[in-house]
Design an enzyme around this catalytic site. Sequence first.
Site, PDB file in Angstrom:
ATOM      1  N   GLU A 154      -0.448  -9.447  -0.495  1.00 11.97           N
ATOM      2  CA  GLU A 154      -1.856  -9.793  -0.223  1.00 11.97           C
ATOM      3  C   GLU A 154      -2.670  -9.843  -1.520  1.00 11.97           C
ATOM      4  O   GLU A 154      -3.515 -10.722  -1.700  1.00 11.97           O
ATOM      5  CB  GLU A 154      -2.457  -8.777   0.755  1.00 11.97           C
ATOM      6  CG  GLU A 154      -1.831  -8.899   2.144  1.00 11.97           C
ATOM      7  CD  GLU A 154      -2.215  -7.758   3.077  1.00 11.97           C
ATOM      8  OE1 GLU A 154      -2.065  -6.584   2.680  1.00 11.97           O
ATOM      9  OE2 GLU A 154      -2.665  -8.042   4.192  1.00 11.97           O
ATOM     10  N   GLU A 172       4.720  -4.967   7.106  1.00 15.40           N
ATOM     11  CA  GLU A 172       3.961  -3.900   7.774  1.00 15.40           C
ATOM     12  C   GLU A 172       4.435  -3.632   9.192  1.00 15.40           C
ATOM     13  O   GLU A 172       4.393  -2.500   9.672  1.00 15.40           O
ATOM     14  CB  GLU A 172       2.466  -4.261   7.793  1.00 15.40           C
ATOM     15  CG  GLU A 172       1.779  -4.215   6.437  1.00 15.40           C
ATOM     16  CD  GLU A 172       1.843  -5.530   5.662  1.00 15.40           C
ATOM     17  OE1 GLU A 172       2.698  -6.394   5.980  1.00 15.40           O
ATOM     18  OE2 GLU A 172       1.024  -5.701   4.739  1.00 15.40           O
ATOM     19  N   ALA A 189       0.863  -1.182   0.000  1.00 13.10           N
ATOM     20  CA  ALA A 189       0.000   0.000   0.000  1.00 13.10           C
ATOM     21  C   ALA A 189       0.899   1.231   0.000  1.00 13.10           C
ATOM     22  O   ALA A 189       2.039   1.188   0.488  1.00 13.10           O
ATOM     23  CB  ALA A 189      -0.881  -0.024   1.240  1.00 13.10           C
ATOM     24  N   GLY A 207       0.616  -5.053   0.975  1.00 15.46           N
ATOM     25  CA  GLY A 207      -0.600  -5.164   0.173  1.00 15.46           C
ATOM     26  C   GLY A 207      -0.352  -5.818  -1.175  1.00 15.46           C
ATOM     27  O   GLY A 207      -1.264  -6.410  -1.763  1.00 15.46           O
TER      28      GLY A 207
HETATM   29  N1  DAK Z   1       4.604   3.223  -0.735  1.00 18.62           N
HETATM   30  C1  DAK Z   1       4.985   4.378  -1.319  1.00 18.62           C
HETATM   31  N2  DAK Z   1       6.105   4.519  -2.019  1.00 18.62           N
HETATM   32  C2  DAK Z   1       6.883   3.428  -2.138  1.00 18.62           C
HETATM   33  C3  DAK Z   1       6.562   2.186  -1.565  1.00 18.62           C
HETATM   34  C4  DAK Z   1       5.341   2.099  -0.835  1.00 18.62           C
HETATM   35  N3  DAK Z   1       4.915   0.950  -0.275  1.00 18.62           N
HETATM   36  N4  DAK Z   1       7.542   1.309  -1.854  1.00 18.62           N
HETATM   37  C5  DAK Z   1       8.442   1.987  -2.596  1.00 18.62           C
HETATM   38  N5  DAK Z   1       8.059   3.261  -2.777  1.00 18.62           N
HETATM   39  C6  DAK Z   1       8.752   4.325  -3.521  1.00 18.62           C
HETATM   40  C7  DAK Z   1       9.968   4.815  -2.745  1.00 18.62           C
HETATM   41  O1  DAK Z   1       9.580   5.779  -1.775  1.00 18.62           O
HETATM   42  C8  DAK Z   1      10.792   5.413  -3.856  1.00 18.62           C
HETATM   43  O2  DAK Z   1      10.251   6.677  -4.199  1.00 18.62           O
HETATM   44  P1  DAK Z   1      11.235   7.936  -4.522  1.00 18.62           P
HETATM   45  O3  DAK Z   1      12.088   8.108  -3.314  1.00 18.62           O
HETATM   46  O4  DAK Z   1      12.011   7.503  -5.741  1.00 18.62           O
HETATM   47  O5  DAK Z   1      10.293   9.065  -4.770  1.00 18.62           O
HETATM   48  C9  DAK Z   1      10.513   4.491  -5.027  1.00 18.62           C
HETATM   49  O6  DAK Z   1       9.290   3.819  -4.724  1.00 18.62           O
HETATM   50  C10 DAK Z   1      11.606   3.432  -5.203  1.00 18.62           C
HETATM   51  O7  DAK Z   1      11.783   2.786  -3.957  1.00 18.62           O
HETATM   52  P2  DAK Z   1      13.208   2.627  -3.263  1.00 18.62           P
HETATM   53  O8  DAK Z   1      14.112   3.765  -3.622  1.00 18.62           O
HETATM   54  O9  DAK Z   1      12.978   2.390  -1.809  1.00 18.62           O
HETATM   55  O10 DAK Z   1      13.729   1.299  -3.984  1.00 18.62           O
HETATM   56  P3  DAK Z   1      14.748   0.218  -3.421  1.00 18.62           P
HETATM   57  O11 DAK Z   1      15.040  -0.680  -4.568  1.00 18.62           O
HETATM   58  O12 DAK Z   1      15.887   0.878  -2.689  1.00 18.62           O
HETATM   59  O13 DAK Z   1      13.912  -0.586  -2.296  1.00 18.62           O
HETATM   60  C11 DAK Z   1      11.951  -1.767  -1.426  1.00 18.62           C
HETATM   61  C12 DAK Z   1      12.806  -1.365  -2.686  1.00 18.62           C
HETATM   62  C13 DAK Z   1      10.691  -2.467  -1.933  1.00 18.62           C
HETATM   63  C14 DAK Z   1      12.751  -2.729  -0.559  1.00 18.62           C
HETATM   64  C15 DAK Z   1      11.604  -0.488  -0.619  1.00 18.62           C
HETATM   65  O14 DAK Z   1      11.035   0.491  -1.505  1.00 18.62           O
HETATM   66  C16 DAK Z   1      10.618  -0.733   0.472  1.00 18.62           C
HETATM   67  O15 DAK Z   1      10.941  -1.242   1.534  1.00 18.62           O
HETATM   68  N6  DAK Z   1       9.342  -0.300   0.264  1.00 18.62           N
HETATM   69  C17 DAK Z   1       8.304  -0.356   1.257  1.00 18.62           C
HETATM   70  C18 DAK Z   1       7.808  -1.793   1.395  1.00 18.62           C
HETATM   71  C19 DAK Z   1       6.728  -1.880   2.438  1.00 18.62           C
HETATM   72  O16 DAK Z   1       6.927  -1.544   3.612  1.00 18.62           O
HETATM   73  N7  DAK Z   1       5.573  -2.330   2.013  1.00 18.62           N
HETATM   74  C20 DAK Z   1       4.418  -2.494   2.903  1.00 18.62           C
HETATM   75  C21 DAK Z   1       3.621  -1.248   2.857  1.00 18.62           C
HETATM   76  S1  DAK Z   1       2.364  -1.310   4.100  1.00 18.62           S
HETATM   77  C22 DAK Z   1      -4.660  -1.445   6.107  1.00 18.62           C
HETATM   78  C23 DAK Z   1      -4.695  -2.496   5.230  1.00 18.62           C
HETATM   79  C24 DAK Z   1      -3.584  -2.834   4.455  1.00 18.62           C
HETATM   80  C25 DAK Z   1      -2.443  -2.139   4.573  1.00 18.62           C
HETATM   81  C26 DAK Z   1      -2.403  -1.081   5.440  1.00 18.62           C
HETATM   82  C27 DAK Z   1      -3.486  -0.715   6.220  1.00 18.62           C
HETATM   83  N8  DAK Z   1      -5.846  -1.051   6.926  1.00 18.62           N
HETATM   84  C28 DAK Z   1      -7.036  -1.871   6.820  1.00 18.62           C
HETATM   85  C29 DAK Z   1      -5.855   0.116   7.709  1.00 18.62           C
HETATM   86  C30 DAK Z   1      -1.296  -2.482   3.802  1.00 18.62           C
HETATM   87  C31 DAK Z   1      -0.143  -1.964   4.166  1.00 18.62           C
HETATM   88  C32 DAK Z   1       1.065  -2.102   3.380  1.00 18.62           C
HETATM   89  O17 DAK Z   1       1.130  -2.661   2.312  1.00 18.62           O
END
Ligand code: DAK
Length: 258
Positions: free
Chosen positions: A112, A132, A65, A109
């Site tokens: 998921e 998360e 997400a 997400g």
């Molecule tokens: N959201 C927004 N931007 C993201 C992103 C994300 N999940 N993942 C990557 N990006 C963006 C980065 O910010 C970066 O943007 P710029 O800085 O270039 O503007 C660009 O994509 C490239 O990412 P990186 O520079 O970080 O690339 P790397 O190759 O160095 O790293 C990575 C790749 C996938 C390891 C890293 O980007 C990363 O850790 N990303 C976050 C992964 C993550 O934490 N995903 C889970 C998100 S939480 C809910 C229900 C569901 C959910 C939430 C609430 N409720 C019912 C309330 C679901 C939650 C989630 O999915």
Amino acid sequence: MQEELVLSRKEGRVGILQLNRPAQLNALNDALMDALGAALLAMEKDDAIGCIILTGSAKAFAAGADISAMQPMTLSDVTRNNFIGRNWETILQVRKPVIAAVAGYALGGGCELAMMCDFIIAADNAKFGQPEIKIGIIPGAGGTQRLPRAVSKSKAMDMVLTGRMMDAQEAERAGLVSRIVPADKLEQEALDAATIIAGMSLPSVIAAKEAVNRAYETTLTEGVRFERRSFHALFATQDQKEGMKAFLEKRKPDFRHE
Ligand code: DAK
């Protein structure tokens, strides 16, 4: 002009949907999930499509997400707007098979969403995870429920509590993905699988998907009873007559999906 968030095309009887926010690693926001839902429902309605592929880019299926969209949200926001529930699970309304073709990251997400598909074909560079916990939340789109069903409680706990990723090999060993292919063959492999499925009789494909999914929702006895009813019902289709006749005549069946 803004790029389309979901690219949609057809190859024969296969519908292909590609998540298209490559600069954000296909981070899933509301607009993208609305677009995906609409595209899925359009393919569900289209009689010329028998199977759907959902894919991302070479680097990411979806990195979760969109964290920048979520960061300022309050409890009141997510409750009032039914965040996730409103538009993330449209895919579950689709009765035609949906194959996830995953290259690169399928996180949060994104993992998921892949698990909501009927099966996952992974490129050898795929990485799955529910990270998360690292940003102060837990999976919210079914990760705590579908992951243990796919890979066992122990591995799911490990993934959900540490937030670590698993690579394609570990995912295949654990049963999360059905097969691994070299990254440059992912599109073709998914298309081949989808073309095979789309060539089957659609009523039997829909019945098969529904019956397998029933295994998650009920007891063995009830599930087998459900399967038996669907099995019997398929003898009312023209395609059952044609499929069996074609076998006996040693030719390919000409399914009309009726
Ligand atoms: N959201 C927004 N931007 C993201 C992103 C994300 N999940 N993942 C990557 N990006 C963006 C980065 O910010 C970066 O943007 P710029 O800085 O270039 O503007 C660009 O994509 C490239 O990412 P990186 O520079 O970080 O690339 P790397 O190759 O160095 O790293 C990575 C790749 C996938 C390891 C890293 O980007 C990363 O850790 N990303 C976050 C992964 C993550 O934490 N995903 C889970 C998100 S939480 C809910 C229900 C569901 C959910 C939430 C609430 N409720 C019912 C309330 C679901 C939650 C989630 O999915």
